[in-house]
Every structure is written in C-alpha cells, then in structure tokens.
Scaffold this motif. Sequence first.
Motif, short mmCIF file in Angstrom:
data_model
loop_
_atom_site.label_atom_id
_atom_site.label_comp_id
_atom_site.label_asym_id
_atom_site.label_seq_id
_atom_site.Cartn_x
_atom_site.Cartn_y
_atom_site.Cartn_z
N GLY A 115 0.79 -1.22 0.00
CA GLY A 115 0.00 0.00 0.00
C GLY A 115 0.83 1.27 0.00
N ALA A 116 2.10 1.19 -0.38
CA ALA A 116 2.97 2.36 -0.35
C ALA A 116 2.62 3.32 -1.48
CB ALA A 116 4.43 1.93 -0.45
N ARG A 117 2.48 4.59 -1.15
CA ARG A 117 2.20 5.61 -2.16
C ARG A 117 3.47 6.11 -2.83
NH1 ARG A 117 -2.31 9.42 0.92
NH2 ARG A 117 -3.83 7.76 1.35
N GLN A 118 4.61 5.91 -2.15
CA GLN A 118 5.88 6.37 -2.70
C GLN A 118 6.95 5.31 -2.47
OE1 GLN A 118 7.97 9.66 -0.74
NE2 GLN A 118 8.37 10.57 -2.75
N MET A 119 7.75 5.06 -3.49
CA MET A 119 8.86 4.12 -3.38
C MET A 119 10.10 4.73 -4.02
SD MET A 119 11.03 1.86 -5.05
CE MET A 119 10.28 1.65 -6.66
N LYS A 120 11.22 4.62 -3.32
CA LYS A 120 12.50 5.02 -3.87
C LYS A 120 13.49 3.88 -3.66
CE LYS A 120 11.43 9.24 -5.11
NZ LYS A 120 11.39 9.61 -6.55
N ALA A 121 14.38 3.70 -4.64
CA ALA A 121 15.42 2.69 -4.53
C ALA A 121 16.75 3.39 -4.29
CB ALA A 121 15.50 1.85 -5.80
N ARG A 122 17.53 2.82 -3.37
CA ARG A 122 18.80 3.44 -2.99
C ARG A 122 19.89 2.37 -2.99
NH1 ARG A 122 16.20 7.64 1.50
NH2 ARG A 122 15.27 8.95 -0.14
N ILE A 123 21.06 2.76 -3.45
CA ILE A 123 22.12 1.79 -3.71
C ILE A 123 23.13 1.74 -2.57
CG2 ILE A 123 24.06 1.27 -5.26
CD1 ILE A 123 22.29 2.26 -7.53
N LEU A 124 23.39 0.52 -2.12
CA LEU A 124 24.38 0.28 -1.07
C LEU A 124 25.77 0.17 -1.69
CD1 LEU A 124 22.54 -2.53 0.95
CD2 LEU A 124 22.68 -0.11 1.54
N PRO A 125 26.80 0.59 -0.97
CA PRO A 125 28.17 0.41 -1.48
C PRO A 125 28.56 -1.06 -1.46
CG PRO A 125 28.22 1.22 0.76
CD PRO A 125 26.78 1.24 0.35
N SER A 169 22.12 2.78 -10.97
CA SER A 169 22.41 4.15 -10.57
C SER A 169 21.82 5.20 -11.51
CB SER A 169 23.93 4.36 -10.46
OG SER A 169 24.56 4.14 -11.71
N ASP A 170 21.58 4.82 -12.77
CA ASP A 170 21.00 5.76 -13.75
C ASP A 170 19.49 5.60 -13.90
OD1 ASP A 170 23.62 6.68 -14.50
OD2 ASP A 170 23.85 4.85 -15.67
N ILE A 177 22.61 7.23 -3.99
CA ILE A 177 23.68 6.23 -4.07
C ILE A 177 24.62 6.49 -2.91
CG2 ILE A 177 25.53 5.27 -5.48
CD1 ILE A 177 24.10 6.69 -7.90
N TYR A 178 24.70 5.55 -2.00
CA TYR A 178 25.59 5.69 -0.86
C TYR A 178 27.00 5.23 -1.24
CZ TYR A 178 21.49 6.49 2.07
OH TYR A 178 20.35 7.01 2.63
N LYS A 191 23.17 12.43 -6.95
CA LYS A 191 22.58 11.29 -6.24
C LYS A 191 23.46 10.77 -5.11
CE LYS A 191 19.77 9.34 -10.02
NZ LYS A 191 19.48 8.09 -10.79
N VAL A 192 24.70 11.18 -5.07
CA VAL A 192 25.67 10.57 -4.15
C VAL A 192 25.52 11.12 -2.74
CG1 VAL A 192 28.14 10.46 -3.59
CG2 VAL A 192 27.35 9.98 -5.91
N VAL A 193 25.57 10.19 -1.78
CA VAL A 193 25.60 10.52 -0.36
C VAL A 193 26.77 9.76 0.26
CG1 VAL A 193 24.40 10.41 1.86
CG2 VAL A 193 23.12 10.93 -0.23
#
Length: 343
Positions: A115-125, A169-170, A177-178, A191-193
């Motif tokens: 039921g999520a209204r928002q989804m983001k994908a984030r990359i682990l190192p 990543s693109d 991107i961590y 995008k980099v953190v």
Amino acid sequence: MSERVALYFVASPLQYLAARRIAERFEAGARQVLVWYKPGVTPIVRMEDWDAARYMPWPRWEPLPGICGRHRRLRDNIDLVVGLVGRCETLHIHSAVFDTEAINYFLRALPKACGARQMKARILPDGIISIHRYPLSITKRLAQYARKLRRLIAPELDYWCFSGDRIGSDAPFCDRIYVIPGLPHNYPADKVVVLPPLVTVSTARTACEPGVRRALVIGQPLVGAGLMAAEDRDAVAAEIRAWLAAQGIERIFYKAHPKDPGQELRLSDYMLVNLDEALEVHLANTPYDAVLGVRSSALLFARQSSPAETRVIAFGWDRIRFKSDAQRRDMRAAFTTCGVEVQ
C-alpha cells in the motif's frame, strides 16, 4: 500502518555495516527491515538492531523443490518480504544492485502489496566493485525484457527494465547512491551521499602479547575467480611469506574469504581467524603490525582503521588479470588514494 519503511537487501558484511549506518543516520524514525540472501552474513546479524529481519533464499541457487522451483521461490520471497515490511506509506528499498531477478521484482511488487504511495530505490556500497560503472550490454537489456514475461503468469513479477549502469544508478527509480568515504566513484553527483565511517575505531584495542609482532593475511579467490594462474598465485603467496620473514613477523593470522574454500593464500603456519563479526569490525578492534592481501576491499578498510605505523600492502598486482587497462588504473588509484601500498 508505518509511515516509512527502510528495507535493506544485503549480501556481504560490508553491505550489512553500510545498512546499519544508513539506518542510524539517514533512515532514523523508519521501520527498519533487513533481508540477507547470502548465508555467510548470518553470523554477524544482530536481530535486536532491526524491527524485522530474515534470511531470504536466492532463487537461482535455492529454488523450491519440484517443477518451476525458481519461479515459485521468487513468488514465495515476495510473500516473505511483504510480511516483514507490512503496510506503509513510503518505502525505501536498498540494495547493491538492481539488475538481478532476485531483487528487481520487489521494486514493483512491494509498493502495491504494502500500500505504499511512494517508493525510492537506494544503492548500497559494495567495496571495490563500486569504483566502476558497469554499463548494461544489449544482451543484458534483452534479458531484462525476457524476465518481464513472468508477469503473464504471475502479475506481481513485473520486472522493471532500465538502461545505463547495471546496478541501477542511472535508473529513474534510484534517487540516492551511498558511497564509502575516501573511495573514488563515477556516479552522478546529485545522487551521491557519502556515508560516515562504517566502523568506529576502538581506543582500547584487544590486548596482544607484548613484544610479539602480528600480521593478518586476507584471503580471496584468485585462481577460482580467474584473477590469476595457479603458478602466479603460488608466487604471490611465497612473496607475502618472504616479506613477513624479512620483517621478523612470525605470528601470522589468515582470514579466509567465504568464496575461497581452498584458502588459496594460506600457508601451513598461518593461524585461521574465525569471526562472528564483520572483518571490518575486527580490524578496527584488533592491532596488527601488518595487513596483507592482493586486491581485497578489506585492505582499504584496514588502512582507514589502522594506525599509521601499520603496514597495509597489496601484493601481486603485476600478476593479476584485470578486465582492462582502465580497470587496473582505476583500481590502483583507489588503493593508493586510500593509502594502501601496492606492490
């Protein structure tokens, strides 16, 4: 219903440590859900650090018994993770790579099921792997569309096709991107953190025998991974042993790699180190006079967490089979930038 859930798919101790830092620093206040899919991670998982945590079998290597076992495992895994995540408004999915059927299907399946209204994908190192970009070839792009055909018989298995770098990543679903501090990368700057240090260096390291010099040799698959011929591997192992003898170091420990059952660099007088914690944590808490290896990411962390007088050396680079001159150049730059001596 949770307002926000942070979900982490991890396959190595390094990714696990990164997930812990992200949970503490960047996802504070969210429901924290850990899913690991490599058995080698199991010993280091602290269940009390997570709101929910489970091992997830990799469909290709651990299919369900019977016909279409891999397909059924994919669907079973989605049910498993939906149960861990629960209902939520916002979902942040973390993984080191998204061009794999074991992870990619979650991008579309989970938001709908939870039921999520928002989804983001984030990359682990992912250690040294993260210093390069790996563009998807035409063949791999076509394979993505082939995987999408599963939705014809299982609507929840709707593969999210994308182009560019294979880790995602693109891709439009990726917003962050961590990266590991001090390690070079080629990711989009917006995008980099940069993560804080993955481990805290202990001010009271484990006491050792006074006057006894110690070294740790870090193993990794070399012949088994196609990085060296057997005779080159043996020459490097001998080179490392000769260096230790010249330095007068006789107490030598060996940390095997999970994918190196043959312990390719270990000699008979090396004492095997068995850990119930990440190697990076062990390095931060245990003093060594030298940490040696070939091209393991652990050498980078050993340099970051060790005092200046500790020698951290990568041997055998003239014998490694790199995929390209560019890879050799970029990897050497990463090691030398971090302060690792490259022989």
